[in-house]
Design an enzyme around this catalytic site. Structure first.
Site, mmCIF file in Angstrom:
data_model
loop_
_atom_site.group_PDB
_atom_site.id
_atom_site.type_symbol
_atom_site.label_atom_id
_atom_site.label_comp_id
_atom_site.label_asym_id
_atom_site.label_seq_id
_atom_site.Cartn_x
_atom_site.Cartn_y
_atom_site.Cartn_z
ATOM 1 N N LYS A 222 0.842 -1.204 0.000
ATOM 2 C CA LYS A 222 0.000 0.000 0.000
ATOM 3 C C LYS A 222 0.874 1.250 0.000
ATOM 4 O O LYS A 222 0.638 2.182 -0.764
ATOM 5 C CB LYS A 222 -0.900 0.002 1.249
ATOM 6 C CG LYS A 222 -1.527 1.356 1.550
ATOM 7 C CD LYS A 222 -2.389 1.332 2.797
ATOM 8 C CE LYS A 222 -1.713 1.622 4.107
ATOM 9 N NZ LYS A 222 -1.358 3.027 4.380
ATOM 10 N N ASN A 223 1.878 1.255 0.884
ATOM 11 C CA ASN A 223 2.644 2.490 1.075
ATOM 12 C C ASN A 223 3.619 2.780 -0.058
ATOM 13 O O ASN A 223 4.228 3.848 -0.092
ATOM 14 C CB ASN A 223 3.371 2.467 2.432
ATOM 15 C CG ASN A 223 2.377 2.639 3.577
ATOM 16 O OD1 ASN A 223 1.201 2.945 3.352
ATOM 17 N ND2 ASN A 223 2.848 2.456 4.793
ATOM 18 N N CYS B 251 -4.898 12.218 13.003
ATOM 19 C CA CYS B 251 -5.666 10.971 12.976
ATOM 20 C C CYS B 251 -5.436 10.267 14.298
ATOM 21 O O CYS B 251 -4.769 10.804 15.183
ATOM 22 C CB CYS B 251 -5.270 10.112 11.787
ATOM 23 S SG CYS B 251 -3.634 9.444 11.904
ATOM 24 N N ARG C 116 0.282 14.583 13.322
ATOM 25 C CA ARG C 116 0.764 14.475 11.947
ATOM 26 C C ARG C 116 0.748 15.805 11.176
ATOM 27 O O ARG C 116 0.018 15.970 10.204
ATOM 28 C CB ARG C 116 -0.007 13.371 11.205
ATOM 29 C CG ARG C 116 -0.004 12.073 11.979
ATOM 30 C CD ARG C 116 -0.646 10.934 11.241
ATOM 31 N NE ARG C 116 0.207 10.384 10.212
ATOM 32 C CZ ARG C 116 -0.129 9.337 9.461
ATOM 33 N NH1 ARG C 116 -1.294 8.747 9.635
ATOM 34 N NH2 ARG C 116 0.689 8.885 8.542
ATOM 35 N N ASP D 104 4.778 0.657 11.924
ATOM 36 C CA ASP D 104 3.581 -0.015 11.382
ATOM 37 C C ASP D 104 3.496 -1.484 11.787
ATOM 38 O O ASP D 104 2.515 -2.165 11.460
ATOM 39 C CB ASP D 104 3.553 0.099 9.850
ATOM 40 C CG ASP D 104 3.305 1.522 9.380
ATOM 41 O OD1 ASP D 104 3.014 2.388 10.229
ATOM 42 O OD2 ASP D 104 3.409 1.776 8.166
ATOM 43 N N ARG E 275 -8.394 -0.791 4.677
ATOM 44 C CA ARG E 275 -7.473 0.221 4.130
ATOM 45 C C ARG E 275 -6.169 -0.419 3.688
ATOM 46 O O ARG E 275 -5.526 0.085 2.765
ATOM 47 C CB ARG E 275 -7.118 1.260 5.204
ATOM 48 C CG ARG E 275 -8.165 2.284 5.495
ATOM 49 C CD ARG E 275 -7.568 3.379 6.376
ATOM 50 N NE ARG E 275 -6.323 3.866 5.795
ATOM 51 C CZ ARG E 275 -5.253 4.258 6.490
ATOM 52 N NH1 ARG E 275 -5.267 4.244 7.796
ATOM 53 N NH2 ARG E 275 -4.167 4.676 5.886
#
Ligand SMILES: CC(=O)N[C@H]1[C@@H](OP(=O)(O)OP(=O)(O)OC[C@H]2O[C@@H](n3ccc(=O)[nH]c3=O)[C@H](O)[C@@H]2O)O[C@H](CO)[C@@H](O)[C@@H]1O
Ligand SMILES: C=C(OP(=O)(O)O)C(=O)O
Length: 431
Positions: free
Chosen positions: A22-23, A126, A131, A317, A409
């Site tokens: 994803k990243n 978030c 952030r 993560d 997600r």
């Protein structure tokens, strides 16, 4: 709203295909804004964030077709997606879209570099932290941009002749600001040198794709990246690298539930520090021709202290998932989160399984217990939610995980991948 139901206690056996990251996929997709030619990405995961970014890019004028078809494809791993942006039709990224996904703020780099102006909503905080975007703003200012914040939007304007290469040292390592500046500098006049740049594999993947598009970039993967600007970039074909966070997550699931699983299409080199911590905890890990073989013992986990750091350190993560594993260790471990100030939302949910965790500032002290017991729990963010799934797999009895949209997600076909390894896990709808 969907929930995940798990009946814990099964060991995991079989193989799990690892998806594209994803990243990496998100910045690679954003790079399509830098060229009027077609950028084709292979191995793109089917995730909510990818779908949302397709909508955002569509608003900027990117024409997108999946495996040659225009409609959204809902099945199949490893999609090939074509992105074509002959002209940027809208230089604004709205609050409505940017607030849903932080990475969409990164469009500011390519839109500004190509069009000379960009107006992008502040992404906001978030669950894991505030952030801010100060490093993006300072970095783009260093390239000559004028930047104002007006009514929640970052309004950026390049000098009349375009952005100008510069020397910029990040005061703090930022993955997103490194991606954004690297894309902007690729179309700037002259040479940009970024110091204290992020060294994540996803930064290297983006640099490789930009190079295939004609950018002149050296040093990606080190702290110093040098970019010699070019006047235009071409199309390219690029394969998204494997998801190291998904890889680490399933490795930790096997370590905790016990079992013997091969993770396919991935590479130990992407997550050395996490695998080192897993080995120290007693997990057997070997490289295979196309992946990683994991053998976990489930009931004989050693306590290991970790501290999250920018790459190549232990990734934030994977912090929640590792904490899940440590709840069943034979002893006490300490987990220090240094990247995000509030990334411990999973602690109170892990406690519902009977985990013994105390928090003091940025350190969690985890005292392993003999058994976890299934419970109804609630996902709070992407990686926290998957730590609850892992705990549920190792716990006795039934667990339900609410707010599954967080998982969607970033984890492609989670239930299917775990079911094929013998887990009892299903998605249920509240009706
Ligand atoms: C889509 C994506 O790739 N997301 C990843 C990316 O997020 P993201 O790129 O948002 O994370 P950053 O590396 O930018 O953030 C690192 C730290 O820097 C701070 N910061 C960042 C920018 C800024 O302008 N000012 C500032 O203070 C952040 O608040 C955070 O404390 O890297 C994080 C750190 O590895 C990962 O957890 C995320 O999964
Ligand atoms: C924090 C994450 O993503 P994002 O930066 O998009 O919030 C993540 O992938 O764990």
């Amino acid at each position: 709203m969907d929930k995940i139901r798990i009946v814990g206690g099964n060991t995991l056996k079989g193989s799990i295909p690892i998806s594209g990251a994803k990243n990496a996929a998100l910045p690679l997709m954003i790079a399509s804004l830098l060229t009027s030619e077609t950028l084709t990405l292979e191995n793109v995961p089917h995730l909510a964030d990818v779908e949302l970014l397709m909508r955002i890019l569509g608003n900027h004028g990117v024409d997108i077709s999946v495996n040659g078809r225009r409609e959204r494809q809902t099945d199949g791993y490893a999609r090939t997606i074509h992105f074509n942006c002959p002209t940027i039709t809208d230089t604004t990224a709205s609050y409505e879209l940017v607030r849903k996904m932080r990475a969409s703020f990164w469009v500011i780099g390519p839109v500004l570099a190509r069009e000379g102006v960009a107006r992008v909503s502040l992404p906001g905080g978030c669950a894991i932290g505030t952030r801010p975007v100060d490093l993006f703003i300072d970095g783009l200012k260093a390239l000559g941009a004028q930047i104002e914040i007006e009514q929640g939007y970052v309004e950026a304007k390049a000098p009349s002749g375009g952005l100008i290469g510069a020397h910029y040292t990040f005061p703090k390592v930022s993955v997103g600001a490194t991606h954004t500046l690297m894309m902007a500098a690729s179309l700037a006049n002259g040479t940009t040198v970024m110091e204290n740049a992020a060294r994540e594999p996803e930064v290297v993947d983006l640099a490789n794709c930009l190079k295939a598009m004609g950018a002149k970039i050296e040093g990606a993967g080190t702290g110093t990246i040098t970019i010699e600007g070019v006047t235009s970039l071409s199309g390219a074909r690029h394969t998204v690298l494997p998801d190291r966070i998904e890889t680490g997550t399933y490795a930790m699931a096997v370590a905790m539930a016990g079992g013997d699983v091969t993770l396919e299409n991935t590479d130990t080199a992407l997550l050395s520090s996490a695998l080192e911590a897993l080995r120290a905890a007693g997990t057997e890990i070997t490289s295979t021709a196309s992946g990683i073989h994991i053998v976990g013992h489930g009931d004989d986990i050693r306590p290991v202290d970790i501290r999250t750091e920018p790459y190549p350190g232990f990734p934030t993560d994977l912090q929640a998932q590792f904490m899940g594993l440590m709840t069943r260790a034979r002893g006490t471990s300490h987990i220090v989160e240094t990247i995000f100030e509030n990334r411990f939302m999973h602690v109170q949910e892990l406690a519902r399984f009977g985990a013994d965790i105390s928090l003091s500032g940025q350190t969690a002290t985890v005292t392993g217990v003999n058994e976890l017991h299934g419970a109804p729990v609630m996902a709070t963010d992407l990686r926290a939610s998957v730590s609850l799934v892992i705990a549920g797999l190792a716990a006795k009895g039934e667990t339900t995980v609410g707010r599954v949209y967080h998982l969607d997600r970033g984890f492609e076909r989670l239930e299917e991948k775990l079911t094929r390894c013998g887990a009892e896990i299903e998605r249920i709808s509240d009706g």
